[in-house]
Design a protein around this motif. Structure first.
Motif, PDB file in Angstrom:
ATOM      1  N   SER A  69     -27.268  18.737 -11.312  1.00  0.00           N
ATOM      2  CA  SER A  69     -28.401  19.264 -10.551  1.00  0.00           C
ATOM      3  C   SER A  69     -28.899  20.605 -11.062  1.00  0.00           C
ATOM      4  N   SER A 144     -32.977  25.454 -14.116  1.00  0.00           N
ATOM      5  CA  SER A 144     -33.727  24.258 -13.750  1.00  0.00           C
ATOM      6  C   SER A 144     -32.898  23.527 -12.693  1.00  0.00           C
ATOM      7  N   SER A 146     -32.633  20.400  -9.791  1.00  0.00           N
ATOM      8  CA  SER A 146     -33.182  19.146  -9.269  1.00  0.00           C
ATOM      9  C   SER A 146     -32.259  18.630  -8.171  1.00  0.00           C
ATOM     10  N   GLN A 150     -35.810  14.486  -7.100  1.00  0.00           N
ATOM     11  CA  GLN A 150     -37.067  15.225  -7.162  1.00  0.00           C
ATOM     12  C   GLN A 150     -37.254  15.768  -8.578  1.00  0.00           C
ATOM     13  N   SER A 151     -38.472  16.103  -8.935  1.00  0.00           N
ATOM     14  CA  SER A 151     -38.734  16.728 -10.232  1.00  0.00           C
ATOM     15  C   SER A 151     -38.039  18.088 -10.277  1.00  0.00           C
ATOM     16  N   PRO A 152     -37.537  18.479 -11.448  1.00  0.00           N
ATOM     17  CA  PRO A 152     -36.847  19.771 -11.556  1.00  0.00           C
ATOM     18  C   PRO A 152     -37.775  20.945 -11.239  1.00  0.00           C
ATOM     19  N   THR A 153     -37.196  21.975 -10.659  1.00  0.00           N
ATOM     20  CA  THR A 153     -37.892  23.214 -10.347  1.00  0.00           C
ATOM     21  C   THR A 153     -37.326  24.312 -11.224  1.00  0.00           C
TER      22      THR A 153
END
Length: 166
Positions: A69, A144, A146, A150-153
């Protein structure tokens, strides 16, 4: 004539409804992340990068987090040449069989709450970063994150000065 009056009244009512609608769209419900990098060993030989998830919205989230993650990148602040270190690429280079697979543990994030899970923390040795062809210097740390497919932030985690220790 009667139809024209009805149309005029209808237009007036529609205009009034548009006037009372909110002018800005509602804020989307999201999970916010903040990150921090700190040295935790004498001689600046170990760094801890920690992410905290927070919920300022009104919905309760279930964050499914696992060992994959969170990824860390360090980019040199010097102008050229551009140098970067990536935790996941480094792990695979060191151990080609180190595929990122594993569990996903659920963490409930209530409105106004925070989550600081072990899945959102990494300990990194400075010698691993510098030993992977990077020179000593100042680096920007980015994480990064995730969760739950969900799309990575991308989250800024500060700047650090890395130097070789003897």
């Amino acid at each position: 004539m009667r139809l024209a009056r009805l149309a005029l009244v209808g237009c007036y009512l529609l205009g009034a409804c548009a006037y009372f609608r909110p002018r800005t769209p509602a804020e989307p419900e999201t999970v916010d992340f903040s990150a921090k990098t700190e040295f935790i060993a004498s001689g600046d030989s170990l760094m801890r990068i920690r992410v905290v998830a927070s919920n300022s919205g009104s919905l309760t989230w279930t964050l499914e987090l696992g060992p994959c993650s969170m990824n860390i990148r360090m980019a040199a602040l010097s102008a050229s040449p551009m140098r970067e270190w990536d935790l996941e690429r480094w792990r695979i280079a060191v151990n080609p069989k180190a595929a990122c697979v594993g569990y996903r543990a659920p963490h409930v994030l209530a409105p106004g709450g925070t989550v600081a899970a072990s899945e959102l923390e990494r300990i990194v040795r400075v010698r691993d970063v510098l030993g992977d062809s990077l020179p000593a210097g100042r680096y920007r740390v980015t994480v990064s994150v995730s969760f739950s497919n969900q799309s990575p932030t991308e989250v800024p985690a500060g700047e650090v000065e890395l130097r070789a220790r003897r």
